[in-house]
Enzyme design. Structure first.
Site, short mmCIF file in Angstrom:
data_model
loop_
_atom_site.label_atom_id
_atom_site.label_comp_id
_atom_site.label_asym_id
_atom_site.label_seq_id
_atom_site.Cartn_x
_atom_site.Cartn_y
_atom_site.Cartn_z
N HIS A 87 0.84 -1.20 0.00
CA HIS A 87 0.00 0.00 0.00
C HIS A 87 0.87 1.25 0.00
O HIS A 87 0.65 2.18 -0.80
CB HIS A 87 -0.92 -0.02 1.22
CG HIS A 87 -1.64 1.27 1.47
ND1 HIS A 87 -2.90 1.52 0.97
CD2 HIS A 87 -1.28 2.39 2.15
CE1 HIS A 87 -3.28 2.72 1.33
NE2 HIS A 87 -2.31 3.27 2.06
N GLU A 88 1.87 1.29 0.89
CA GLU A 88 2.75 2.47 0.98
C GLU A 88 3.56 2.66 -0.30
O GLU A 88 3.75 3.79 -0.76
CB GLU A 88 3.68 2.33 2.19
CG GLU A 88 2.98 2.29 3.54
CD GLU A 88 2.17 3.55 3.80
OE1 GLU A 88 2.54 4.63 3.31
OE2 GLU A 88 1.14 3.44 4.50
N HIS A 91 1.67 4.44 -3.00
CA HIS A 91 1.70 5.91 -2.95
C HIS A 91 2.90 6.45 -3.73
O HIS A 91 2.79 7.46 -4.44
CB HIS A 91 1.79 6.39 -1.49
CG HIS A 91 0.50 6.27 -0.73
ND1 HIS A 91 -0.68 6.83 -1.16
CD2 HIS A 91 0.21 5.66 0.46
CE1 HIS A 91 -1.64 6.58 -0.29
NE2 HIS A 91 -1.13 5.85 0.70
N GLU A 167 -5.85 6.91 -1.12
CA GLU A 167 -5.84 5.71 -0.28
C GLU A 167 -6.47 4.53 -1.01
O GLU A 167 -5.95 3.41 -0.97
CB GLU A 167 -6.57 5.98 1.04
CG GLU A 167 -5.87 6.95 1.96
CD GLU A 167 -4.47 6.50 2.33
OE1 GLU A 167 -4.31 5.30 2.64
OE2 GLU A 167 -3.55 7.33 2.30
N ASP A 171 -4.58 1.09 -2.12
CA ASP A 171 -5.12 -0.24 -1.81
C ASP A 171 -5.24 -1.08 -3.08
O ASP A 171 -4.92 -2.27 -3.08
CB ASP A 171 -6.50 -0.11 -1.15
CG ASP A 171 -6.41 0.33 0.30
OD1 ASP A 171 -5.30 0.33 0.86
OD2 ASP A 171 -7.46 0.68 0.88
#
Length: 227
Positions: A87-88, A91, A167, A171
């Site tokens: 997930h990070e 970004h 976000e 995901d």
């Protein structure tokens, strides 16, 4: 995993976040080809201080207390930690950090530009009782506290909507890495460990929450798993 998406990872750190709080977190930092990943020990089930068994006879603990401590697990398994990192890394891969920096710089430029335009308006000072003088400090307070107040509210809402969109995109990126199932369980554990409340009024959360409510994220991942 970092190599598979060309993330220039150089080091991985585990910090003792448990010394300050029980909050779990993970993030990356660094410039250009020198990136590092930081994991809180509270995120890792094997590292969390809460999961360590107390010494025999320590503080006169009885068997019931030890049993409760043993059953109360904190943190995520390795597969779930990888899902959180996916997930990070999403970004980074999707350029969310750069986009936020650009928006921030554009907003700063706009604010200072409007300040330069408005600071010379005599009627602005007269409206607040300053007819003969135009103190710069007073002008600063008037413009940024009163004139910009509606603009800041609208901007804050827009940034909240954008953050929630980022976000969901992160995901979805973790899902593309095959981490949907692990991220699903990791989000539940993190919400529990961080004492989050899973149910939110949709209007309140839309205005105030920079991250989507847990149930919305789980539903999106559930749909992804079914696909």
């Amino acid at each position: 995993m970092a190599k598979s998406i060309d993330f220039p990872l150089t080091k991985v750190y585990v910090v003792e976040g448990s010394k300050r709080s029980s909050h779990s977190n993970a993030y990356f930092y660094g410039f250009f080809k020198n990136k590092r990943i930081v994991l809180f020990d509270t995120l890792l089930e094997d590292y969390s201080a809460l999961n360590k068994e107390p010494a025999e006879g320590e503080d006169g603990e009885n068997e019931e207390t030890k049993s409760k401590t043993k059953n109360k697990k904190q943190g995520c398994k390795n597969e779930e930690v990888l899902a959180v990192l996916g997930h990070e890394l999403g970004h980074w891969k999707l350029g969310h950090t750069v986009k936020n920096i650009i928006i921030s710089q554009m907003n700063s430029f706009l604010c200072f530009f409007l300040f330069a335009v408005l600071i010379g308006r005599k009627e602005l000072f007269a409206a607040f009782g300053f007819y003969d003088t135009q103190p710069t400090l007073i002008g600063l307070m008037i413009i940024f506290q009163f004139i910009f107040s509606p603009y800041n509210e609208v901007l804050s809402f827009c940034l909240t909507v954008l953050s929630r969109r980022f976000e969901f995109q992160a995901d979805a990126f973790a899902k593309e890495l095959g981490k949907a199932k692990d991220l699903y369980s990791a989000l539940i554990k993190l919400n529990k460990d961080n004492l989050g409340f899973p149910v939110s009024d949709w209007i309140f959360s839309m205005w105030h929450y920079s991250h989507p409510p847990l149930l919305e994220r789980l539903q999106a991942l559930k749909d992804a798993k079914q696909e």
